[in-house]
Scaffold this motif. Structure first.
Motif, PDB file in Angstrom:
ATOM      1  N   UNK A   1       0.452  -1.094   0.287  1.00 18.36           N
ATOM      2  CA  UNK A   1       0.066  -0.204  -0.121  1.00 18.36           C
ATOM      3  C   UNK A   1       0.823   1.116   0.428  1.00 18.36           C
ATOM      4  N   UNK A   2       0.915   2.341  -1.191  1.00 12.34           N
ATOM      5  CA  UNK A   2       1.595   3.470  -0.886  1.00 12.34           C
ATOM      6  C   UNK A   2       0.384   4.855  -1.054  1.00 12.34           C
ATOM      7  N   UNK A   3       0.969   5.128   0.931  1.00  7.30           N
ATOM      8  CA  UNK A   3       0.685   6.368   0.889  1.00  7.30           C
ATOM      9  C   UNK A   3       1.591   7.717   0.458  1.00  7.30           C
ATOM     10  N   UNK A   4       0.218   8.921   0.027  1.00  9.69           N
ATOM     11  CA  UNK A   4       1.415  10.455  -0.160  1.00  9.69           C
ATOM     12  C   UNK A   4       2.375  10.238  -0.004  1.00  9.69           C
TER      13      UNK A   4
ATOM     14  N   UNK B   1      -7.479  19.565   8.268  1.00  8.70           N
ATOM     15  CA  UNK B   1      -6.720  18.324   6.941  1.00  8.70           C
ATOM     16  C   UNK B   1      -6.934  17.580   7.055  1.00  8.70           C
ATOM     17  N   UNK B   2      -6.639  16.794   7.601  1.00  9.02           N
ATOM     18  CA  UNK B   2      -6.956  15.574   8.472  1.00  9.02           C
ATOM     19  C   UNK B   2      -7.559  14.302   7.661  1.00  9.02           C
ATOM     20  N   UNK B   3      -6.475  13.636   6.123  1.00  6.64           N
ATOM     21  CA  UNK B   3      -5.425  13.283   7.464  1.00  6.64           C
ATOM     22  C   UNK B   3      -3.740  13.830   6.890  1.00  6.64           C
ATOM     23  N   UNK B   4      -4.623  14.497   6.332  1.00  4.22           N
ATOM     24  CA  UNK B   4      -2.888  15.422   5.055  1.00  4.22           C
ATOM     25  C   UNK B   4      -2.108  15.473   6.090  1.00  4.22           C
ATOM     26  N   UNK B   5      -0.650  15.437   6.393  1.00  4.61           N
ATOM     27  CA  UNK B   5       0.024  15.580   6.916  1.00  4.61           C
ATOM     28  C   UNK B   5       0.434  14.896   7.858  1.00  4.61           C
ATOM     29  N   UNK B   6      -0.148  14.501   8.201  1.00  2.00           N
ATOM     30  CA  UNK B   6       0.056  13.598   9.189  1.00  2.00           C
ATOM     31  C   UNK B   6       0.871  12.341   9.178  1.00  2.00           C
ATOM     32  N   UNK B   7       1.018  11.401   8.314  1.00  5.04           N
ATOM     33  CA  UNK B   7       1.340  10.461   8.085  1.00  5.04           C
ATOM     34  C   UNK B   7       2.955  10.800   7.361  1.00  5.04           C
ATOM     35  N   UNK B   8       2.940  11.884   6.253  1.00  4.76           N
ATOM     36  CA  UNK B   8       4.268  12.334   5.273  1.00  4.76           C
ATOM     37  C   UNK B   8       5.107  12.590   6.990  1.00  4.76           C
ATOM     38  N   UNK B   9       4.989  12.920   7.972  1.00  4.67           N
ATOM     39  CA  UNK B   9       5.911  13.558   8.860  1.00  4.67           C
ATOM     40  C   UNK B   9       6.547  12.825   9.230  1.00  4.67           C
ATOM     41  N   UNK B  10       6.369  10.737   9.268  1.00  5.12           N
ATOM     42  CA  UNK B  10       7.635  10.040   9.021  1.00  5.12           C
ATOM     43  C   UNK B  10       7.719   9.684   8.154  1.00  5.12           C
ATOM     44  N   UNK B  11       7.359  10.280   6.335  1.00  3.75           N
ATOM     45  CA  UNK B  11       7.921   9.921   5.868  1.00  3.75           C
ATOM     46  C   UNK B  11       7.704   8.115   5.220  1.00  3.75           C
ATOM     47  N   UNK B  12       6.120   7.856   5.174  1.00  2.28           N
ATOM     48  CA  UNK B  12       5.484   6.565   5.621  1.00  2.28           C
ATOM     49  C   UNK B  12       5.701   5.769   4.228  1.00  2.28           C
ATOM     50  N   UNK B  13       5.814   6.197   3.273  1.00  2.00           N
ATOM     51  CA  UNK B  13       5.304   6.161   1.781  1.00  2.00           C
ATOM     52  C   UNK B  13       5.135   4.471   1.593  1.00  2.00           C
ATOM     53  N   UNK B  14       5.363   3.432   1.048  1.00  2.00           N
ATOM     54  CA  UNK B  14       5.340   2.510   0.795  1.00  2.00           C
ATOM     55  C   UNK B  14       4.617   1.089   1.443  1.00  2.00           C
ATOM     56  N   UNK B  15       3.811   0.924   2.309  1.00  2.00           N
ATOM     57  CA  UNK B  15       4.130  -0.231   2.776  1.00  2.00           C
ATOM     58  C   UNK B  15       4.250  -1.831   1.854  1.00  2.00           C
ATOM     59  N   UNK B  16       5.151  -3.106   2.470  1.00  2.00           N
ATOM     60  CA  UNK B  16       5.222  -4.480   1.955  1.00  2.00           C
ATOM     61  C   UNK B  16       4.656  -4.687   3.319  1.00  2.00           C
TER      62      UNK B  16
END
Length: 313
Positions: free
Chosen positions: A7-10, A43-58
């Motif tokens: 799964x890829x997060x923006x 602006x949730x969920x914008x700005x939540x997951x990109x703080x820790x550079x989640x990216x693509x999860x396998x």
């Protein structure tokens, strides 16, 4: 069985392009002139997951998101669930921009076979998932426990009324002075001969009394008994350590033998210790995989018991 492979997060750039579009971006519709700086709400969920550079999860058959409060692990779980259209029992308050965020997410999945249900996601993407696939959150378990308690309270009230009716009949006596007295006498004798039958209707419908932990355990087992993709948000809530270990054993067996896949958000060392689990630490920047023994929460607990080792001996 891996229903969901990745799964890829923006990323930050994709979020910025959406929130701050300019003339170079082909943005249409209501967001063409939108500027995040002028928006007063969340602006949730914008700005939540990109703080820790989640990216693509396998994913593996068992995948765990761990981290402290506010780390984003629950947000990631809800994003996946909503993108895949998974069933849930409780209402989910997603926020104003949740769907726009989902549109920026991507996933790779096993399209499976016709024996699974085909879910239409977006214009061209179809995902095959078993019907029982779902997300289970703490609110689901709590609401189920409260429902069982209300059912029993109602039944107990009905039983008290039935007991009163029975006692009134028994105490009415058999003073036969009229046809009406005779009919009442017949009812009284029938009640005396069949007290168990008189009460059975109430007894049959009663739910056995259980603790919240036992009720929670049964809730999980009933909803994860068939093949499927299951997302669990902090399943340790309401469970004793003993029941946590029982649920861990059930999840491990289901993942390895019964075509179940699990994605779990937790900070419980019991769940983190599951055999073969792929663990993502959301307290790291960027988020990365770890051995369960290297997770900070587990290390803190380990040091705590080491400090009290003499008391055990």
């Amino acid at each position: 069985m891996l229903y969901l492979q990745s799964f890829k997060f923006p990323n930050e750039r994709e979020e910025v392009r959406f929130l701050y579009p300019d003339d170079r971006d082909q943005v249409s519709g209501p967001f063409k002139d939108f500027r995040a700086r002028s928006h007063k709400g969340s602006l949730y969920p914008f700005g939540v997951l990109e703080r820790n550079r989640l990216g693509r999860v396998s994913f593996d058959r068992i995948t765990i998101f761990c981290g402290g409060n506010g780390s984003g692990k629950t947000t990631a779980l809800n994003v996946i669930a909503e993108k895949l259209g998974l069933r849930r029992d409780s209402m989910f308050n997603s926020g104003r921009f949740f769907q726009e965020y989902l549109d920026l997410c991507e996933f790779d999945a096993d399209l499976g076979t016709d024996r699974y249900v085909r879910k239409k996601l977006g214009k061209d993407v179809a995902l095959y998932l078993p019907n029982d696939s779902r997300i289970i959150v703490s609110d689901d378990v709590f609401a189920h426990s409260m429902k069982q308690r209300r059912i029993n309270d109602h039944i107990h009230g009905g039983r008290a009324d039935a007991e009163k009716d029975y006692n009134d009949l028994v105490m009415s006596g058999a003073n036969l002075r009229s046809l009406e007295d005779y009919e009442r006498w017949k009812v009284r004798n029938e009640a005396l001969r069949n007290k168990s039958a008189f009460m059975q209707k109430q007894l049959d419908s009663e739910v056995p009394e259980q603790s919240n932990g036992e009720t929670a355990m049964i809730y999980f087992l009933q909803r994860m008994e068939n093949p499927g993709l299951y997302l669990l948000d902090e399943p340790e809530n309401s469970l004793s350590l003993e029941n946590q270990m029982k649920l861990v054993e059930y999840i491990e067996s289901s993942a390895h033998w019964f075509n179940c896949q699990f994605i779990i958000a937790t900070h419980s060392p019991i769940f983190l210790s599951m055999k073969g689990a792929r663990i993502y630490d959301f307290d790291e920047n960027p988020v990365k995989t770890k051995k369960w023994t290297d997770v900070e929460n587990v290390q803190i607990l380990y040091e705590f018991f080491k400090a009290h080792e003499n008391e055990f001996n």
